[in-house]
Design an enzyme around this catalytic site. Structure first.
Site, short mmCIF file in Angstrom:
data_model
loop_
_atom_site.label_atom_id
_atom_site.label_comp_id
_atom_site.label_asym_id
_atom_site.label_seq_id
_atom_site.Cartn_x
_atom_site.Cartn_y
_atom_site.Cartn_z
N ALA A 195 0.88 -1.19 0.00
CA ALA A 195 0.00 0.00 0.00
C ALA A 195 0.91 1.23 0.00
O ALA A 195 0.83 2.11 0.86
CB ALA A 195 -0.97 0.00 1.18
N HIS A 223 3.20 4.55 -0.64
CA HIS A 223 2.94 5.99 -0.79
C HIS A 223 4.30 6.70 -0.84
O HIS A 223 5.36 6.05 -0.83
CB HIS A 223 2.06 6.49 0.37
CG HIS A 223 2.57 6.10 1.72
ND1 HIS A 223 3.75 6.58 2.24
CD2 HIS A 223 2.08 5.25 2.66
CE1 HIS A 223 3.95 6.07 3.43
NE2 HIS A 223 2.95 5.25 3.72
N GLY A 254 6.03 8.15 1.30
CA GLY A 254 6.96 7.82 2.39
C GLY A 254 7.85 6.65 1.98
O GLY A 254 9.09 6.71 2.08
N HIS A 255 7.21 5.58 1.49
CA HIS A 255 7.99 4.42 1.03
C HIS A 255 8.90 4.80 -0.13
O HIS A 255 10.06 4.39 -0.20
CB HIS A 255 7.05 3.31 0.54
CG HIS A 255 6.09 2.80 1.57
ND1 HIS A 255 4.74 3.07 1.52
CD2 HIS A 255 6.26 2.04 2.67
CE1 HIS A 255 4.12 2.49 2.52
NE2 HIS A 255 5.02 1.85 3.26
N GLN A 304 10.54 1.76 16.02
CA GLN A 304 10.93 0.60 15.21
C GLN A 304 12.38 0.74 14.73
O GLN A 304 13.14 -0.22 14.77
CB GLN A 304 9.99 0.49 14.01
CG GLN A 304 10.44 -0.52 12.98
CD GLN A 304 9.40 -0.71 11.90
OE1 GLN A 304 8.47 -1.47 12.08
NE2 GLN A 304 9.57 -0.04 10.77
#
Ligand code: AMP
Length: 280
Positions: free
Chosen positions: A29, A31, A33-34, A150
């Site tokens: 999914a 966007h 950011g990725h 993370q």
């Protein structure tokens, strides 16, 4: 761009890479950011590998796993347009031929905030990331500061497992109204989406007062701002040491981070901001 659904085929191809390998693990999914992580990897490495895998082991809530957005066709088009070399999009059995029962000991870094609100989450993240690192054997791996805790846990994982990969943190990409980009944003109702920019507004305004007001006052100011809209329910706001992720109660020297988790209807949103007091 080549797409692999088995680790054996991917590993065989990468064994002959003959250049540096950059790796961007994702749950799809995709966007901006990725894609920003992909661009960093392309800039630094000879080949770039992206994984798309919704890792069941890191979901502590079965509804969250069931509802997690998935759109492989669109993801592959986006990655192709970025010039990604290899994509690993496996079924669950390829990553976990047998259940992974490993328990990782990270000390305190995974106990607070997300670790406290999502039991088992970071252990599941460590399981999948350690497996993916073993398959891809990257020189560099790229993670977003959006998931700030993370990133800290993965740095610990690499130390713990004595891996040689260079873990690179990349800045948070936001919507025009400040909301941090997230695959889960598509699950927000229009009303919750309209309310959500308050999260970053609260963080940004409060960060101006880091080192001027007390730590407790700064945290309280964020909660007050977010609670202006009753559709948003704050789970936690913490001002933490940026490497240990432990709460600070005073502005002692060193990098600080303001972290927040908010429930917007059925969707859980997280965000964070630099809270290091600025020397004038
Ligand atoms: P996910 O698909 O949510 O597991 O995220 C995959 C990677 O993309 C993680 O390293 C995230 O931190 C990173 N990421 C997700 N959203 C953003 C964002 N808005 N800005 C920068 N990185 C992000």
């Amino acid at each position: 761009m080549r797409v692999f659904s088995t680790q054996a085929a991917l590993a065989a191809t990468l064994a002959n890479a003959g250049t540096t390998v950059g790796f961007v693990p994702t749950m799809g999914a995709l966007h901006e950011g990725h894609l920003s992580l992909v661009r960093c990897s392309k800039r630094d490495n000879g080949v770039t590998v992206v994984s798309i895998f919704v890792n069941p082991n890191q979901f502590n809530d079965t509804n969250d796993l069931k509802n997690y957005p998935r759109d492989l066709d669109t993801d592959l088009k986006l990655l192709e347009a970025e010039g990604v070399d290899y994509v690993y999009a496996p079924p669950v059995e390829d990553v976990y031929p047998e259940p992974d029962t490993r328990v990782f000991e990270f000390g305190q870094v995974d106990k607070v905030m997300e670790g406290a609100f999502r039991p088992g989450h970071f252990n599941g993240v460590a399981q999948v990331v350690s497996r993916l690192f073993e398959i891809v054997k990257p020189d560099r791996a790229y993670f977003g500061e959006k998931d700030f805790q993370q990133l800290a846990v993965i740095r610990e994982l690499v130390k713990l497992m004595r891996m040689t990969v260079d873990v690179i943190g990349c800045p948070i990409i936001r919507e025009a109204d400040g909301l941090a980009r997230s695959s889960r944003n598509t699950l927000l109702t229009p009303e919750h989406r309209a309310a959500a920019p308050l999260i970053y507004q609260g963080l940004r305004e409060a960060s101006e007062n880091a080192g001027k007001q007390t730590v407790a006052e700064v945290a309280q100011e964020i909660i007050r701002k977010v609670n202006e809209n009753p559709l948003l329910k704050t789970e936690y706001v913490e001002i933490v040491d940026a490497s240990t992720l432990q709460k600070v109660s005073e502005w002692t020297p060193g990098p600080r981070r303001g972290c927040i988790a908010v429930r917007a209807g059925n969707v859980r949103l997280i965000d964070n901001i630099d809270m290091t007091p600025q020397k004038k």
